[in-house]
Design a protein around this motif. Structure first.
Motif, mmCIF file in Angstrom:
data_model
loop_
_atom_site.group_PDB
_atom_site.id
_atom_site.type_symbol
_atom_site.label_atom_id
_atom_site.label_comp_id
_atom_site.label_asym_id
_atom_site.label_seq_id
_atom_site.Cartn_x
_atom_site.Cartn_y
_atom_site.Cartn_z
ATOM 1 N N TRP A 169 1.400 -19.874 0.583
ATOM 2 C CA TRP A 169 -0.109 -19.201 0.391
ATOM 3 C C TRP A 169 -0.072 -18.240 -0.762
ATOM 4 N N LYS A 170 -0.808 -17.992 -1.612
ATOM 5 C CA LYS A 170 -0.791 -17.266 -2.647
ATOM 6 C C LYS A 170 -1.878 -16.368 -2.545
ATOM 7 N N LEU A 171 -1.602 -14.969 -2.402
ATOM 8 C CA LEU A 171 -2.725 -13.822 -2.728
ATOM 9 C C LEU A 171 -3.613 -13.948 -3.907
ATOM 10 N N MET A 172 -4.817 -13.959 -3.552
ATOM 11 C CA MET A 172 -5.878 -13.920 -4.720
ATOM 12 C C MET A 172 -6.624 -12.746 -4.896
ATOM 13 N N LYS A 173 -7.028 -12.119 -3.493
ATOM 14 C CA LYS A 173 -7.635 -10.757 -3.871
ATOM 15 C C LYS A 173 -7.339 -10.080 -2.464
ATOM 16 N N LYS A 174 -7.155 -8.777 -2.521
ATOM 17 C CA LYS A 174 -7.060 -8.037 -1.287
ATOM 18 C C LYS A 174 -7.571 -6.718 -1.689
ATOM 19 N N LYS A 175 -8.407 -6.193 -0.419
ATOM 20 C CA LYS A 175 -8.920 -4.871 -0.451
ATOM 21 C C LYS A 175 -8.987 -4.203 0.985
ATOM 22 N N LYS A 176 -8.977 -2.957 1.015
ATOM 23 C CA LYS A 176 -9.156 -2.182 2.156
ATOM 24 C C LYS A 176 -10.112 -1.144 2.085
ATOM 25 N N ILE A 177 -11.033 -1.254 3.314
ATOM 26 C CA ILE A 177 -12.151 -0.139 3.643
ATOM 27 C C ILE A 177 -11.878 0.414 4.918
ATOM 28 N N GLY A 178 -11.899 1.687 4.838
ATOM 29 C CA GLY A 178 -11.409 2.262 5.999
ATOM 30 C C GLY A 178 -9.885 1.858 6.657
ATOM 31 N N ILE A 179 -9.925 1.228 8.128
ATOM 32 C CA ILE A 179 -8.722 0.768 8.325
ATOM 33 C C ILE A 179 -8.677 -0.968 8.370
ATOM 34 N N VAL A 180 -9.869 -1.262 7.937
ATOM 35 C CA VAL A 180 -9.858 -2.779 7.611
ATOM 36 C C VAL A 180 -9.366 -3.209 6.453
ATOM 37 N N SER A 181 -8.283 -4.072 6.391
ATOM 38 C CA SER A 181 -7.975 -4.825 5.092
ATOM 39 C C SER A 181 -8.514 -6.128 5.193
ATOM 40 N N PHE A 182 -8.736 -6.901 4.152
ATOM 41 C CA PHE A 182 -9.071 -8.044 4.098
ATOM 42 C C PHE A 182 -8.624 -8.870 2.798
ATOM 43 N N SER A 183 -8.300 -9.969 2.871
ATOM 44 C CA SER A 183 -7.599 -10.694 1.882
ATOM 45 C C SER A 183 -7.892 -12.129 1.670
#
Length: 187
Positions: A169-183
């Protein structure tokens, strides 16, 4: 002030055919729907992939990601949720919105994934944050039981960055807002 926030715990569809529509109430239900700001980012990431895709919404909760997907022209969504009340509310919302391309199943996601499946184009993994083991087991089952194909896109929402990700699995996008990470990952 907190009482007002709890009373107005409304979930809206933020884009596509059903933009602005309000989902069923989730008051008095212990869930954490994906925030609108996060949904905006995720669905902008998925923009070129969502139309005509076949999606799997594990731990669907309110069904927000499922409805957001078909609102943006996904071909179909399979929504998995173990909470009886949430399943009934989601089915009622689908009836009110006249949506017939979301299949809702009252099932524990790990049981569903622990059988040979057919691959989905987009998979949403947003389990309760308190259970990292549940997320890691879901990821292993997706890979082991054939739920992903070589172009599948997997959305993961989590708070702990120490999660299991298969080597293919290859990472396309990742972001964090507050304590929540989403990828977003692709196989």
């Amino acid at each position: 002030m907190n009482k007002v926030k709890n009373k107005n715990k409304k979930i809206r569809i933020i884009g596509g055919l059903y933009k602005g529509r309000v989902l069923h109430s989730v008051n008095k239900i212990n869930i954490r729907p994906t925030r609108n700001r996060i949904k905006q980012i995720v669905f902008s990431w998925l923009g070129q992939y969502i139309e005509n895709s076949i999606c799997l919404d594990c731990f669907s909760g309110s069904g927000s990601l499922s409805i957001e997907s078909v609102s943006r022209l996904a071909k179909s969504v399979t929504a998995l949720e173990k909470n009886y009340t949430l399943v009934q509310k989601l089915k009622n919302t689908l009836k009110i919105f006249s949506i017939n391309n979301i299949s809702v199943f009252r099932v524990h996601t790990l049981r569903w994934l622990k059988k040979i499946g057919y691959p989905y184009d987009i998979i949403y993994l947003d389990p309760p944050f308190s259970n990292k083991l549940l997320l890691n087991q879901s990821i292993r089952h997706l890979e082991k039981y054939n739920w992903v194909h070589k172009n599948s896109i997997i959305y993961i929402e989590h708070i702990d960055n120490n999660i299991y990700i298969p080597n293919n699995w290859k990472l396309m996008k990742k972001k964090k807002i507050g304590i929540v990470s989403f990828s977003l990952f692709y196989k």
